[in-house]
Scaffold this motif. Structure first.
Motif, PDB file in Angstrom:
ATOM      1  N   ASN A 180       0.853  -1.193   0.000  1.00 33.93           N
ATOM      2  CA  ASN A 180       0.000   0.000   0.000  1.00 33.93           C
ATOM      3  C   ASN A 180       0.885   1.237   0.000  1.00 33.93           C
ATOM      4  O   ASN A 180       1.375   1.653   1.058  1.00 33.93           O
ATOM      5  CB  ASN A 180      -0.928  -0.009   1.218  1.00 33.93           C
ATOM      6  N   THR A 181       1.078   1.826  -1.158  1.00 33.19           N
ATOM      7  CA  THR A 181       1.965   2.992  -1.258  1.00 33.19           C
ATOM      8  C   THR A 181       1.408   4.207  -0.534  1.00 33.19           C
ATOM      9  O   THR A 181       2.135   5.156  -0.281  1.00 33.19           O
ATOM     10  CB  THR A 181       2.232   3.373  -2.727  1.00 33.19           C
ATOM     11  N   ARG A 182       0.132   4.175  -0.194  1.00 37.00           N
ATOM     12  CA  ARG A 182      -0.487   5.314   0.480  1.00 37.00           C
ATOM     13  C   ARG A 182      -0.583   5.145   1.995  1.00 37.00           C
ATOM     14  O   ARG A 182      -1.170   5.981   2.673  1.00 37.00           O
ATOM     15  CB  ARG A 182      -1.880   5.538  -0.107  1.00 37.00           C
ATOM     16  N   SER A 189       5.908   6.602  -6.254  1.00 40.52           N
ATOM     17  CA  SER A 189       4.871   5.606  -6.046  1.00 40.52           C
ATOM     18  C   SER A 189       3.949   5.639  -7.251  1.00 40.52           C
ATOM     19  O   SER A 189       4.023   6.549  -8.069  1.00 40.52           O
ATOM     20  CB  SER A 189       4.090   5.882  -4.758  1.00 40.52           C
TER      21      SER A 189
END
Length: 159
Positions: free
Chosen positions: A20-22, A55
């Motif tokens: 999960n890049t966020r 990302s």
């Protein structure tokens, strides 16, 4: 440039960012029992060393009306035209990937289109590039695997 040394904390941070890049740094910090500042410093270090290169955003192309995928092999008149042809290909937004290859084709491209008619238009744009001798197209019936996360996890497990 030599291989960058990563410790276990770096690996765990990367593992979470791959999934999960966020994910907020505070969430990573809580899971790893370290401070958010430490996470920030380590991510910044990995960005500066080039390990992390931004990302990405994943889209559902079908929901956007771009479910048609084709692969186009491009034959060039001369390999010396490769750079010029790639620059022209880069101007076609529906060509999402292009590789210089050995073997049958000089360049191999992936295109996304709305329909077969739209794909035909994109292929004709490729055919019209100066230096392109001809193209050969393969239609994707289904994109069955498109998961870079598995590769990234494998790479970091090997380190």
């Amino acid at each position: 440039m030599g291989k960058i040394k990563l410790d276990e904390i770096d690996h765990q941070i990367l593992d979470m960012l791959i999934d999960n890049t966020r994910i907020p740094f505070t969430d990573i910090a809580k899971k790893l029992l370290i401070s958010a500042g430490t996470v920030h410093v380590r991510v910044k270090k990995m960005e500066e060393s080039g390990i992390i290169k931004g990302s990405s955003l994943m889209l559902d192309y079908k929901k956007l009306g771009y479910s048609f995928i084709a692969y186009v092999g491009v034959y060039l008149n001369n390999t010396s035209q490769t750079k010029f042809v790639l620059e022209r290909i880069n101007e076609i937004p529906y060509v999402t990937v292009a590789h210089i290859t050995t073997g049958k084709f000089n360049i191999f491209c992936k295109i996304r289109a709305r329909s077969t008619e739209h794909a035909k238009e994109v292929i004709f744009l490729l055919d019209d590039i100066e230096g392109v001798y001809r193209t050969e197209t393969m239609i994707s019936l289904e994109e069955s695997i498109n998961d870079k996360k598995r590769l990234m996890h494998s790479i970091f497990n090997d380190l």
